[in-house]
Design a protein around this motif. Structure first.
Motif, PDB file in Angstrom:
ATOM      1  N   ASP A 138     -12.971  22.531  44.961  1.00  0.00           N
ATOM      2  CA  ASP A 138     -13.293  22.046  43.620  1.00  0.00           C
ATOM      3  C   ASP A 138     -13.042  20.550  43.398  1.00  0.00           C
ATOM      4  N   PRO A 139     -11.899  19.985  43.818  1.00  0.00           N
ATOM      5  CA  PRO A 139     -11.657  18.565  43.538  1.00  0.00           C
ATOM      6  C   PRO A 139     -12.621  17.625  44.267  1.00  0.00           C
ATOM      7  N   TYR A 140     -13.198  18.081  45.382  1.00  0.00           N
ATOM      8  CA  TYR A 140     -14.020  17.194  46.196  1.00  0.00           C
ATOM      9  C   TYR A 140     -15.526  17.419  46.022  1.00  0.00           C
ATOM     10  N   ILE A 141     -15.906  18.509  45.362  1.00  0.00           N
ATOM     11  CA  ILE A 141     -17.327  18.856  45.263  1.00  0.00           C
ATOM     12  C   ILE A 141     -18.180  17.725  44.692  1.00  0.00           C
ATOM     13  N   PRO A 142     -17.808  17.101  43.569  1.00  0.00           N
ATOM     14  CA  PRO A 142     -18.665  16.045  43.015  1.00  0.00           C
ATOM     15  C   PRO A 142     -18.914  14.900  43.989  1.00  0.00           C
ATOM     16  N   TYR A 143     -17.890  14.526  44.736  1.00  0.00           N
ATOM     17  CA  TYR A 143     -17.999  13.372  45.615  1.00  0.00           C
ATOM     18  C   TYR A 143     -18.745  13.703  46.903  1.00  0.00           C
TER      19      TYR A 143
END
Length: 276
Positions: A29-34
Motif C-alpha cells: 500500500d505505501p508504495y503503490i502510487p509511486y
C-alpha cells in the motif's frame, strides 16, 4: 537428472523471491502510487521505442512520414496500449467486480472503496497521462491543441486524486471506459497517413467510431451522472476537493465529448454522402 532438478528448484526460488518483491514493494500500500506511476511512465517509454523500432523495419509508410508524423505515429502506439489496458480494467471494475457492487453492503460506502489492484491500475494510467501530456506540451501544437492539454490535465488530476486518496475510484473507472474509443481514433489516423482515406476500411472505422463514441462517451456518461445522483449522499461525504472532481471533471469532459461527437457526426454524414 540431478542437474535438471536443481535448475527447477533454482527457478522456483527466483520465482518465489520475485513474488515476495511484488507483494512487499510493488503492491504494498505505501508504495503503490509511486511504483505504479513509475511503471506507467517506463511502459510508455518502452512502447514508444518498440513502436519506432518495429515501424522502421516493417512499415514503408512510416519511413515516408515527416519527423513530427513519426513521433505522432509512435505516440499513438502508446495511447492505444494504454486504452486497451485501462478499458479492460475499467469494464471489469465497473460491471463485474464485487468491489464496487451495490450488493456488497459489507464493503462500506461505494465512494470510499478501493483495492491494491484498482489503485495500482489507476497509477499506471496516471503515468500514461503525465507522459503523454509532457509530449504534447513539448511538441505543442503538433500532437494536439489546447483541448488535448485540458483533457489530459483534467484526467491526470482526477485519476491521481482517486489513486492517492482512494476516493471516487468507481466514477474514475466509469470515465476511463471512454478510452475504448481511442484505438479506433488512432486507426483512423494511421489509415489517413497511409493514403487509405478512400478505402472501405476507413469508412467502416468511421462507423465504429460513431457508435463506440455514442455508447462510451455519451450514454455511459449519462449513466454515471445517474449513479452520482442515486449516491449523492455518499459523494457529499467525500473530501470537498474529491466531491468537486466528481461533479466538475465529468461535466467538462462530457462537454468536450459532445463537441467532438458533433464533428464525428458531421464527418460521417459527409463521408456517407460521397459514397452514395
Amino acid at each position: 537428472m540431478g542437474r535438471s532438478l536443481r535448475t527447477v528448484g533454482t527457478f522456483e526460488a527466483y520465482q518465489n523471491q520475485a513474488g515476495v518483491l511484488v507483494r512487499n514493494y510493488v503492491l504494498a500500500d505505501p508504495y503503490i502510487p509511486y511504483t505504479s506511476i513509475f511503471l506507467g511512465m517506463l511502459t510508455c517509454k518502452l512502447a514508444y521505442e518498440l513502436s519506432q523500432l518495429i515501424s522502421t523495419f516493417y512499415s514503408r509508410n512510416y519511413n515516408a512520414l515527416t519527423k513530427t508524423q513519426r513521433m505522432d505515429w509512435n505516440n499513438r502506439g502508446i495511447s492505444t496500449l494504454h486504452a486497451v489496458f485501462i478499458s479492460i480494467m475499467s469494464l471489469y471494475f465497473v460491471f463485474w467486480s464485487e468491489l464496487f457492487s451495490d450488493q456488497n453492503h459489507s464493503a462500506g460506502l461505494v465512494t470510499f472503496r478501493n483495492s491494491s489492484i484498482s489503485t495500482f491500475s489507476l497509477g499506471l494510467s496516471v503515468g500514461y497521462f503525465l507522459s503523454d501530456l509532457a509530449m504534447i506540451c513539448w511538441q505543442y501544437p503538433s500532437l494536439g491543441g489546447p483541448e488535448y492539454v485540458l483533457h489530459h490535465s483534467l484526467s491526470a488530476i482526477a485519476v491521481a486524486y482517486a489513486m492517492y486518496m482512494g476516493e471516487g475510484q468507481l466514477y474514475t473507472y466509469m470515465v476511463l471506459i471512454s478510452e475504448i474509443t481511442t484505438p479506433w481514433i488512432n486507426i483512423r489516423w494511421y489509415l489517413d497517413v497511409s493514403g487509405l482515406k478512400k478505402s472501405t476500411a476507413y469508412l467502416i472505422n468511421g462507423v465504429v467510431i460513431f457508435f463506440s463514441w455514442l455508447v462510451a462517451r455519451i450514454c455511459l456518461f449519462g449513466y454515471m451522472f445517474y449513479h452520482v445522483y442515486r449516491h449523492h449522499n455518499q459523494v457529499m461525504r467525500m473530501h470537498i476537493f474529491g466531491s468537486l472532481l466528481v461533479f466538475v471533471v465529468p461535466v467538462a469532459l462530457g462537454i468536450m465529448n459532445l463537441m467532438w461527437f458533433g464533428k464525428i457526426l458531421k464527418g460521417m454524414k459527409k463521408t456517407l454522402s460521397k459514397k452514395t
